[in-house]
Design an enzyme around this catalytic site. Structure first.
Site, short mmCIF file in Angstrom:
data_model
loop_
_atom_site.label_atom_id
_atom_site.label_comp_id
_atom_site.label_asym_id
_atom_site.label_seq_id
_atom_site.Cartn_x
_atom_site.Cartn_y
_atom_site.Cartn_z
N GLY A 1 -61.23 -39.98 -30.35
CA GLY A 1 -62.46 -39.94 -31.53
C GLY A 1 -63.29 -41.28 -31.20
O GLY A 1 -62.51 -42.65 -30.16
N SER A 2 -64.20 -41.56 -31.48
CA SER A 2 -65.47 -43.27 -31.29
C SER A 2 -64.73 -44.00 -32.44
O SER A 2 -63.87 -43.70 -33.00
CB SER A 2 -66.55 -43.13 -31.66
N GLY A 3 -64.70 -45.31 -32.36
CA GLY A 3 -64.66 -47.08 -32.57
C GLY A 3 -63.83 -47.51 -31.78
O GLY A 3 -62.91 -48.58 -32.36
N HIS A 4 -63.51 -46.68 -30.70
CA HIS A 4 -62.09 -47.56 -29.68
C HIS A 4 -63.44 -48.29 -28.46
O HIS A 4 -62.43 -48.59 -27.66
CB HIS A 4 -61.24 -47.12 -29.47
N LYS B 1 -55.28 -38.93 -24.64
CA LYS B 1 -54.19 -39.27 -25.45
C LYS B 1 -53.56 -38.69 -26.35
O LYS B 1 -53.83 -37.76 -26.98
CB LYS B 1 -55.36 -40.70 -26.52
N ASP C 1 -57.30 -34.36 -29.91
CA ASP C 1 -57.18 -34.46 -28.60
C ASP C 1 -56.72 -33.23 -27.52
O ASP C 1 -57.11 -32.70 -27.34
CB ASP C 1 -56.54 -35.75 -28.55
N HIS D 1 -55.68 -46.04 -34.65
CA HIS D 1 -56.67 -45.42 -36.01
C HIS D 1 -55.36 -46.09 -37.79
O HIS D 1 -56.16 -45.72 -38.66
CB HIS D 1 -56.43 -43.66 -36.28
#
Lengths: 333, 333
Positions: free
Chosen positions: B54-57, B105, B110, B219
């Site tokens: 996921g994006s945001g990391h 991860k 994922d 998250h």
């Protein structure tokens, strides 16, 4: 106030101690008075470069100490100029016999204290030159400044002057190139949120839930106007207008485009900003030859960003590309 | 919600476009499906390494694409796994004939999507190995995970496996060293504030003004406990206890100490944390041979941090020190 700190009065001491523990390959630290020097200082025959200012803007300046950039950084209390004593001690510590350049952001306290330290150093036979950084186009005078404020453009001055010193330029030449960068860089920022200075415990200003401050200073000084939150692209356009017309930057220019996070802005947002800024520069026929994106001149946990544009020529590109080995900027050998 | 974005549904697209504009010397970007590859991919005869999530990391994972680290990164929507399609496309794009390693991860989405992509790649004759990262000691199972979560230790796996691939190790060897790093790294984090996923518009959880979450997931998944805010040193001790006893790390060990910011934490706080962590390791007779401090595995604008400790040996030190040229990590030639 929610912070990962122990006692507000130990924030700078403890952060510098942590910096020393993390980066002992690059720097040494003096704890009384507090300053950070590169591990091999003084470098004989090299111009020494010292910068400094209030803490809370990290990685500026301690993160830029190392080969190819600063010889020393002098952190004051959070958002407070360091006194002349540590500036003098840092100047002495980096004097390799070729003189020392002070890179000073244009805030009244910084300018006075660096001047006093320079006078004291001169009395000891250390030649000192100074460059005052005033890249912020937002306002003419400000809360702590006569004239324009020094903001993120300082990072570019420090990298390029550092490279000039590293290749062996003399003090007058290093000061010249620092002045040149300052004369060719323009910046402006925006805040979405304020930040909390630890010893104050409260935000230094307030913004409504739907409000942003265009032209914010890096200590939360007032900017040009408060407006309702807008899409990122509209905000970018508001910053780029005054930046581009000020120098001015014109079609055919080669530039370094620098999008700087204020500390609390997610990286996805900085790249959304970069994207729009690159579009606008392309529309103006301006060539983005070099880039920098990230948190380099911060205001603690403030959400917001600034855009800096530096007009490049072959000399500045060569110096920008030269190797650097600091905690915050590192490339080359 | 105050963010520097245009439309929540364009956050990833626009950020990736900005990343491409800023780092075209290092990467190329595919926009449909979305993935980022190193500029010279595929490198003939080299094992390709693909990560994603996921994006945001950010900067994880796109900021780690480049020579000496990842060959490709596949960003999903914010906090959402990428689908098999872009993972397969990225795998194809980096296949230089020596096989491809997936670094994944440990989140259910994922793991499933990378497995599906690996099956599809294998059907095309591309050999794929996978390593599942599960370094978070905070909780046994979690909101999106069976077993332990993969968090900031992923950065260390990607750097070290990337160096192994770069020097020409074969697929089995690169997979072995990635597994080895995963087996020797332990992490745990803390949140002072939640973050806001753009398309949700609201914080994914809430914390009272004097509350923190020990063992937070990246998250915002629940950790071990919510407690009242404590001094930084006490918080560090709470994280280090479970980390040190888990492997365990013992006197005489050489380690890499990594203090990771969650995105909204000022750098002074990360160094205050580092200082205390270094003190505790010294008390245990553990030698800090390498360090990393900064925002590498973030949760948008979350305030907080995580500590990761990796037990080193000569092989891992050699690979850690090897040159790397990515947007977020860069040193050597």
């Amino acid at each position: 106030m929610k912070k990962l700190i122990n006692d507000p009065k130990n924030v700078v001491n403890e952060a510098v101690a942590g910096f020393e523990a993390a980066h002992s390959d690059l720097v040494r630290v003096s704890h009384d008075p507090i300053f950070i020097v590169r591990a091999d200082a003084p470098v004989a025959g090299k111009v020494g470069i010292v910068s400094g200012g209030g803490s809370g803007h990290e990685p500026m300046h301690g993160g830029f100490v190392g080969a190819g950039m600063l010889d020393a950084a002098v952190p004051g209390a959070v958002f407070t100029s360091p006194t002349p004593d540590p500036i003098l001690a840092a100047t002495q510590a980096v004097d390799g016999g070729a003189g020392v350049l002070h890179i000073v952001k244009n805030y009244t306290g910084d300018v006075l204290n660096f001047e006093t330290a320079a006078d004291l150093a001169l009395a000891e036979g250390i030649e000192v030159a100074a460059v005052i950084i005033n890249d912020d186009v937002a306002v003419k005078d400000s809360l702590y400044t006569a004239g324009r404020r020094g903001v993120a453009g300082t990072v570019l001055v420090e990298k390029i002057a550092g490279a000039a010193a590293e290749r062996g330029d003399d003090l007058a030449s290093v000061a010249r190139v620092a002045d040149k960068v300052n004369s060719l860089v323009r910046s402006m920022g925006v805040a979405l949120t304020p930040c909390v200075v630890p010893h104050a415990g409260e935000p230094s200003f307030t913004l409504a839930d739907d409000e942003i401050e265009i032209g914010i200073g890096i200590h939360g000084e007032p900017g040009r106007e408060r407006i309702k939150l807008e899409p990122a692209d509209a905000i970018v356009d508001r910053l780029l207008g005054p930046i581009l017309t000020d120098l001015p930057f014109v079609s055919g220019d080669r530039v370094l485009l620098f999008v700087n996070g204020m500390g609390g802005t997610p990286q996805v947002e900085l790249y959304i900003v970069f994207r729009r800024a690159a579009e606008v520069l392309a529309e103006h026929g301006i060539d983005i030859a070099r880039t920098l994106v990230g948190n380099f001149t911060t205001s603690l946990e403030m959400q917001g960003m600034s855009i800096s544009i530096l007009k490049l020529d072959d000399e500045l590109i060569t110096l920008w590309d030269a190797p650097v080995a600091t905690a915050a900027l590192r490339w080359g050998r």
